[in-house]
Scaffold this motif. Sequence first.
Motif, PDB file in Angstrom:
ATOM      1  N   SER A 122       0.841  -1.195   0.000  1.00  0.00           N
ATOM      2  CA  SER A 122       0.000   0.000   0.000  1.00  0.00           C
ATOM      3  C   SER A 122       0.877   1.246   0.000  1.00  0.00           C
ATOM      4  N   ALA A 123       0.256   2.373  -0.349  1.00  0.00           N
ATOM      5  CA  ALA A 123       0.989   3.637  -0.446  1.00  0.00           C
ATOM      6  C   ALA A 123       0.753   4.522   0.770  1.00  0.00           C
ATOM      7  N   VAL A 124       0.277   3.932   1.867  1.00  0.00           N
ATOM      8  CA  VAL A 124       0.040   4.693   3.100  1.00  0.00           C
ATOM      9  C   VAL A 124       0.943   4.157   4.201  1.00  0.00           C
ATOM     10  N   SER A 125       0.965   4.850   5.323  1.00  0.00           N
ATOM     11  CA  SER A 125       1.750   4.371   6.469  1.00  0.00           C
ATOM     12  C   SER A 125       1.214   3.021   6.928  1.00  0.00           C
ATOM     13  N   GLN A 126       2.119   2.218   7.470  1.00  0.00           N
ATOM     14  CA  GLN A 126       1.748   0.862   7.868  1.00  0.00           C
ATOM     15  C   GLN A 126       2.229   0.581   9.282  1.00  0.00           C
ATOM     16  N   SER A 127       1.405  -0.161  10.029  1.00  0.00           N
ATOM     17  CA  SER A 127       1.753  -0.551  11.396  1.00  0.00           C
ATOM     18  C   SER A 127       1.292  -1.973  11.625  1.00  0.00           C
ATOM     19  N   PHE A 128       2.137  -2.741  12.300  1.00  0.00           N
ATOM     20  CA  PHE A 128       1.751  -4.104  12.674  1.00  0.00           C
ATOM     21  C   PHE A 128       2.530  -4.523  13.902  1.00  0.00           C
ATOM     22  N   ASP A 129       1.974  -5.487  14.608  1.00  0.00           N
ATOM     23  CA  ASP A 129       2.611  -6.050  15.792  1.00  0.00           C
ATOM     24  C   ASP A 129       2.949  -7.506  15.535  1.00  0.00           C
ATOM     25  N   VAL A 130       4.077  -7.931  16.088  1.00  0.00           N
ATOM     26  CA  VAL A 130       4.495  -9.332  16.045  1.00  0.00           C
ATOM     27  C   VAL A 130       4.574  -9.806  17.490  1.00  0.00           C
ATOM     28  N   TRP A 131       3.975 -10.939  17.771  1.00  0.00           N
ATOM     29  CA  TRP A 131       4.054 -11.552  19.095  1.00  0.00           C
ATOM     30  C   TRP A 131       4.874 -12.814  18.970  1.00  0.00           C
ATOM     31  N   ILE A 132       5.861 -12.947  19.834  1.00  0.00           N
ATOM     32  CA  ILE A 132       6.653 -14.172  19.906  1.00  0.00           C
ATOM     33  C   ILE A 132       6.353 -14.794  21.259  1.00  0.00           C
ATOM     34  N   SER A 133       5.953 -16.051  21.247  1.00  0.00           N
ATOM     35  CA  SER A 133       5.607 -16.746  22.481  1.00  0.00           C
ATOM     36  C   SER A 133       6.362 -18.061  22.553  1.00  0.00           C
ATOM     37  N   ASP A 134       6.433 -18.612  23.758  1.00  0.00           N
ATOM     38  CA  ASP A 134       7.056 -19.926  23.912  1.00  0.00           C
ATOM     39  C   ASP A 134       6.004 -20.933  24.354  1.00  0.00           C
ATOM     40  N   SER A 135       6.409 -22.172  24.469  1.00  0.00           N
ATOM     41  CA  SER A 135       5.481 -23.249  24.797  1.00  0.00           C
ATOM     42  C   SER A 135       4.990 -23.200  26.238  1.00  0.00           C
ATOM     43  N   PHE A 136       5.468 -22.245  27.040  1.00  0.00           N
ATOM     44  CA  PHE A 136       5.045 -22.118  28.430  1.00  0.00           C
ATOM     45  C   PHE A 136       4.162 -20.899  28.660  1.00  0.00           C
ATOM     46  N   GLY A 137       3.816 -20.181  27.592  1.00  0.00           N
ATOM     47  CA  GLY A 137       2.917 -19.044  27.722  1.00  0.00           C
ATOM     48  C   GLY A 137       3.601 -17.698  27.870  1.00  0.00           C
ATOM     49  N   ASN A 138       4.916 -17.652  27.918  1.00  0.00           N
ATOM     50  CA  ASN A 138       5.622 -16.367  27.945  1.00  0.00           C
ATOM     51  C   ASN A 138       5.476 -15.726  26.566  1.00  0.00           C
ATOM     52  N   GLU A 139       5.298 -14.404  26.533  1.00  0.00           N
ATOM     53  CA  GLU A 139       5.056 -13.739  25.259  1.00  0.00           C
ATOM     54  C   GLU A 139       5.680 -12.353  25.246  1.00  0.00           C
ATOM     55  N   LYS A 140       6.218 -11.971  24.095  1.00  0.00           N
ATOM     56  CA  LYS A 140       6.782 -10.628  23.889  1.00  0.00           C
ATOM     57  C   LYS A 140       6.151 -10.024  22.644  1.00  0.00           C
ATOM     58  N   GLN A 141       5.837  -8.735  22.721  1.00  0.00           N
ATOM     59  CA  GLN A 141       5.243  -8.018  21.606  1.00  0.00           C
ATOM     60  C   GLN A 141       6.266  -7.063  21.007  1.00  0.00           C
ATOM     61  N   ILE A 142       6.326  -7.023  19.675  1.00  0.00           N
ATOM     62  CA  ILE A 142       7.204  -6.107  18.958  1.00  0.00           C
ATOM     63  C   ILE A 142       6.322  -5.310  18.003  1.00  0.00           C
ATOM     64  N   SER A 143       6.428  -3.991  18.047  1.00  0.00           N
ATOM     65  CA  SER A 143       5.615  -3.142  17.180  1.00  0.00           C
ATOM     66  C   SER A 143       6.483  -2.543  16.069  1.00  0.00           C
ATOM     67  N   PHE A 144       5.928  -2.514  14.860  1.00  0.00           N
ATOM     68  CA  PHE A 144       6.622  -1.941  13.707  1.00  0.00           C
ATOM     69  C   PHE A 144       5.728  -0.880  13.085  1.00  0.00           C
ATOM     70  N   GLN A 145       6.337   0.254  12.715  1.00  0.00           N
ATOM     71  CA  GLN A 145       5.622   1.331  12.035  1.00  0.00           C
ATOM     72  C   GLN A 145       6.499   1.829  10.900  1.00  0.00           C
ATOM     73  N   PHE A 146       5.911   1.859   9.713  1.00  0.00           N
ATOM     74  CA  PHE A 146       6.622   2.348   8.540  1.00  0.00           C
ATOM     75  C   PHE A 146       5.842   3.511   7.941  1.00  0.00           C
ATOM     76  N   ASN A 147       6.540   4.599   7.668  1.00  0.00           N
ATOM     77  CA  ASN A 147       5.944   5.731   6.970  1.00  0.00           C
ATOM     78  C   ASN A 147       5.934   5.426   5.482  1.00  0.00           C
ATOM     79  N   SER A 148       5.009   6.035   4.768  1.00  0.00           N
ATOM     80  CA  SER A 148       4.930   5.850   3.329  1.00  0.00           C
ATOM     81  C   SER A 148       6.077   6.603   2.662  1.00  0.00           C
ATOM     82  N   ALA A 149       6.778   5.940   1.781  1.00  0.00           N
ATOM     83  CA  ALA A 149       7.863   6.570   1.011  1.00  0.00           C
ATOM     84  C   ALA A 149       7.402   6.678  -0.434  1.00  0.00           C
ATOM     85  N   ASP A 150       7.358   7.889  -0.930  1.00  0.00           N
ATOM     86  CA  ASP A 150       6.861   8.108  -2.301  1.00  0.00           C
ATOM     87  C   ASP A 150       7.915   7.879  -3.328  1.00  0.00           C
TER      88      ASP A 150
END
Length: 149
Positions: A121-149
């Motif tokens: 897409s030609a607009v700004s983009q944001s998404f989150d990635v969650w990494i978890s283990d088999s015991f229920g521990n979880e970490k969230q990573i957020s990514f944000q990209f501005n639109s580059a013309d």
Amino acid sequence: MIAIFNKFRIGLVPIYVMLAILTASVTLVSCSKDDELEIQNDFPFEVNVMPVPKDVANGQTVEIRIDIQRTGNYSNTQYFLRYFQFDGQGILRYYDEQPYLPNDLYPLPTEQFRLYYTSTSAVSQSFDVWISDSFGNEKQISFQFNSAD
């Protein structure tokens, strides 16, 4: 002289038997069910991400390098990844495999890996990635990209 030594040695046999019985009873008493040995297999982890560009153009692919850092080592720990994109549109994939679907859980075969995000897409983009283990521990990573013309 030999007769005295033999009598002395025979006299020690009951003492050895008593010591063996005493040792065995102390060992058995000290291993009660209340004092079970606990083996830790649930270790928290941290996630390190190499810097990524701030801007992304439509059709451009960005490499995301991720490293899972364990605080302990349990060989049967499995790691998983899921993601959700809430702004813009794009495709996230592990190396050259099929793209991930949002909110689906995917196993991670290694603790050091690369994800590839391709903007669709030609607009700004944001998404989150969650990494978890088999015991229920979880970490969230957020990514944000501005639109580059």
